[in-house]
Design an enzyme around this catalytic site. Structure first.
Site, PDB file in Angstrom:
ATOM      1  CD  GLU A 157       0.333  -6.000  -1.956  1.00  0.00           C
ATOM      2  OE1 GLU A 157       0.145  -4.820  -1.617  1.00  0.00           O
ATOM      3  OE2 GLU A 157       1.229  -6.329  -2.764  1.00  0.00           O
TER       4      GLU A 157
ATOM      5  CD  GLU B  20      -1.862  -0.887  -3.856  1.00  0.00           C
ATOM      6  OE1 GLU B  20      -2.465  -1.596  -4.688  1.00  0.00           O
ATOM      7  OE2 GLU B  20      -2.168  -0.852  -2.640  1.00  0.00           O
TER       8      GLU B  20
ATOM      9  N   GLY C  44       0.805  -1.217   0.000  1.00  0.00           N
ATOM     10  CA  GLY C  44       0.000   0.000   0.000  1.00  0.00           C
ATOM     11  C   GLY C  44       0.836   1.263   0.000  1.00  0.00           C
TER      12      GLY C  44
END
Length: 260
Positions: free
Chosen positions: A135, A115, A112
């Site tokens: 992930e 991201e 994240g």
């Protein structure tokens, strides 16, 4: 500027806002409370007419080391979807802002965290920066639009390798892949210097240019792609692999996926 628990905000005399994540509190992960504070901070900074540019940074060792796995372990599909929607809301504040966002990245920029960095307008990396989407090691996939964005930036083959293996890449490789624009000795110092330059430019011109640069990132098709990622990410929480992957991480062992 309002005091936050998991981050700090400093506005320089050049009207540059530095959002620094407090990893002593956040444990270097992008947990729910940090996401909520970032949303509030970005909302306020976007509305502040004096602020010309926003810098997002961590500490010398970590930008963001991915999601807080403890928070994801054992959650339902609907809870996973809600978590991913929060990330999308956070990212939209960056993409739709009229102001430039610069990510000053040291150390780990994973999951994240990557991201979030990918939606920033400019990314500067330190020599020690490491990038990745790990992930798959937890039996899930990136849930914050990372698949669409990384594929757009690095191409299908490189994106597939990063996502399928979950391996990290160096700052040099990230520069080669165009994930970052520069490798610098001090990302924050360089980000401030760049932001000071941007602060001297026409705000209207930069806002207009940013809107045009980002126009292909949030059209109907792109939004549909991100929604599909969020949906697929959420559904994986209904399968044993996600339980095994996250459990293994928390127990400091290698996961054993049944692959049935």
């Amino acid at each position: 500027m309002k005091a936050y628990k998991h981050l700090s905000i400093t506005v320089t005399d050049k009207n540059v806002a530095i959002v620094k994540m407090n990893h002593k509190q956040s444990r270097k992960f992008l947990h729910a409370n940090l996401v909520q504070e970032l949303i509030k901070a970005f909302e306020k900074l976007n509305e502040d007419k004096e602020v010309a540019c926003i810098i997002l940074t961590g500490d010398e060792e970590t930008f963001i080391a991915g999601a807080e796995i403890k928070e994801l372990t054992g959650i339902s599909v609907s809870e996973a979807y809600e978590s991913a929607e929060k990330m999308k809301a956070l990212q939209k504040l960056v993409v739709h802002s009229a102001k430039p966002y610069i990510a000053a990245i040291n150390g780990y920029c994973l999951g994240g965290g990557l991201e979030l960095a990918l939606v920033c307008d400019i990314r500067l990396a330190g020599e020690n920066a490491m990038f990745g989407l790990p992930e798959v090691n937890f039996g899930i996939i990136p849930g914050g639009g990372g698949i669409s964005r990384i594929t757009e930036i690095v191409g299908k083959s490189n994106a597939s390798k990063m996502i399928f293996t979950g391996e990290m890449i160096s700052a040099i490789k990230a520069l080669e892949f165009k994930i970052v624009s520069d490798i610098v000795e001090d990302p924050l110092e360089n980000a401030i210097s760049l932001a000071n330059t941007l602060a001297m430019k026409s705000k209207l011109a930069i806002a207009t240019a940013k809107k045009l640069i980002n126009r292909k990132h949030w059209p109907v098709n792109y939004q549909e792609n991100v929604e599909q990622e969020i949906y697929a990410f959420s559904l994986l929480f209904d399968y044993p692999d996600s339980v095994e992957g996250m459990g293994a991480f928390l127990e400091n062992r290698n996961p054993i996926f049944k692959n049935e």
